[in-house]
Design an enzyme around this catalytic site. Structure first.
Site, PDB file in Angstrom:
ATOM      1  N   ALA A  63       9.210 -25.803 -62.244  1.00 32.06           N
ATOM      2  CA  ALA A  63       9.727 -25.769 -60.877  1.00 32.06           C
ATOM      3  C   ALA A  63      10.371 -24.427 -60.558  1.00 32.06           C
ATOM      4  O   ALA A  63      10.785 -23.672 -61.454  1.00 32.06           O
ATOM      5  CB  ALA A  63      10.756 -26.882 -60.686  1.00 32.06           C
ATOM      6  N   GLY A 108       7.207 -29.193 -64.299  1.00 33.84           N
ATOM      7  CA  GLY A 108       6.254 -29.610 -63.282  1.00 33.84           C
ATOM      8  C   GLY A 108       4.844 -29.162 -63.560  1.00 33.84           C
ATOM      9  O   GLY A 108       3.874 -29.817 -63.154  1.00 33.84           O
ATOM     10  N   GLU A 111       3.491 -31.668 -65.766  1.00 36.29           N
ATOM     11  CA  GLU A 111       3.302 -32.895 -64.992  1.00 36.29           C
ATOM     12  C   GLU A 111       2.036 -32.836 -64.128  1.00 36.29           C
ATOM     13  O   GLU A 111       1.371 -33.860 -63.935  1.00 36.29           O
ATOM     14  CB  GLU A 111       4.531 -33.156 -64.131  1.00 36.29           C
ATOM     15  CG  GLU A 111       5.730 -33.600 -64.977  1.00 36.29           C
ATOM     16  CD  GLU A 111       7.014 -33.708 -64.193  1.00 36.29           C
ATOM     17  OE1 GLU A 111       7.684 -34.750 -64.305  1.00 36.29           O
ATOM     18  OE2 GLU A 111       7.363 -32.755 -63.463  1.00 36.29           O
ATOM     19  N   GLU A 131      13.347 -30.079 -68.586  1.00 33.73           N
ATOM     20  CA  GLU A 131      14.295 -30.380 -67.507  1.00 33.73           C
ATOM     21  C   GLU A 131      15.678 -30.765 -68.013  1.00 33.73           C
ATOM     22  O   GLU A 131      16.688 -30.542 -67.331  1.00 33.73           O
ATOM     23  CB  GLU A 131      13.736 -31.509 -66.625  1.00 33.73           C
ATOM     24  CG  GLU A 131      12.570 -31.095 -65.741  1.00 33.73           C
ATOM     25  CD  GLU A 131      11.218 -31.249 -66.414  1.00 33.73           C
ATOM     26  OE1 GLU A 131      10.201 -31.183 -65.706  1.00 33.73           O
ATOM     27  OE2 GLU A 131      11.182 -31.413 -67.663  1.00 33.73           O
TER      28      GLU A 131
END
Length: 255
Positions: A63, A108, A111, A131
């Site tokens: 992110a 992310g 992900e 994270e």
């Protein structure tokens, strides 16, 4: 015209290219463009399968922390499910999908890869969900899709520690399906996708729907918990420390 997520079609393969140098950090624009490109490849009859990649240097390193750090708990409560939907947009595509993973696939970025049906990694790739080092949890489907892929214990280890794994460990865990030399990863992913060009597209869609059912409640819970953590002191400490000192140096308080 998309700014950071490009789509080209080669034969029957839709090639989705993440392009936000230097490491394809996932900001709001990238997430919204992923939603748009997922809708486009779903709609287009000339796209029979999809490859997603980030170029030769990095798939996506996670992110845009500076953007996330500016969001309050109330902001995130309103945004969390949309963020999850953007990162996981390719999961909604009712066609075979494959990720070509080079360099870092973190947070992310990993992900996004988890939202595809298959992951082919370069032998130099590094993967992880860091994270926790920011005082939060994966919020783009990581807690749900990774658990279904590699099991609860291995997922807890990766989420608790935030550690990176190399390509060989990722293969052993079942996090990726193949490891190839870095210069071959895109071609191998494309060849995998191309085999579905003349296949039974309705049957592929039905198989995917049946296999991946019942995921939505878990994604909703993950988004709610992710948003809750944006009200904590640890989130402020973690993201401030990351921006000022880099990852892994925060001293959390448990509040």
């Amino acid at each position: 015209m998309a700014e950071h997520v490009r789509l080209t079609v080669e034969g029957g393969v839709g090639v989705v290219r993440l392009d936000r140098p230097p490491v394809n950090a996932l900001n709001r624009t990238v997430r919204e463009e992923l939603l748009q490109v997922a809708a486009e490849v779903t709609r287009r009859d000339d796209v029979r399968a999809v490859v997603v990649h980030g170029g030769p240097k990095a798939f996506a390193a996670g992110a845009d922390v500076r953007e996330l750090a500016a969001l309050s708990g109330a902001d995130m409560a309103a945004e969390a499910r949309r963020i999850s939907a953007g990162i996981g947009a390719l999961a909604s595509v009712p066609k075979p999908t494959v990720s070509a993973l080079t360099g870092f696939a973190l947070g992310g970025g990993l992900e996004i890869a988890l939202s595809t049906d298959r992951r082919i990694a370069a032998d130099t790739a590094r993967l992880g969900l860091p994270e926790i080092l920011l005082g939060v949890i994966p919020g783009g489907g990581g807690t749900q899709r990774l658990t279904r892929l590699i099991g609860e214990a291995a997922t807890l280890d990766l989420v608790y520690t935030g550690r990176f794994v190399d390509a060989e460990e990722a293969l052993e865990l079942g996090l990726v399906d193949e490891v190839v030399p870095a210069e071959e990863v895109y071609d191998r992913a494309f060849a995998y996708a191309a085999q579905f060009d003349n296949g039974p597209s309705l049957a592929y869609a039905a198989a995917k729907k049946a296999i991946k059912q019942d995921l939505e409640p878990g994604l909703d819970l993950e988004s709610a918990l992710f948003a809750d953590l944006f009200t904590t002191e640890d989130r402020d400490i973690g993201m401030t420390s990351f921006l000022e000192n880099g990852p892994g140096k925060a001293k959390f308080t448990g509040r």
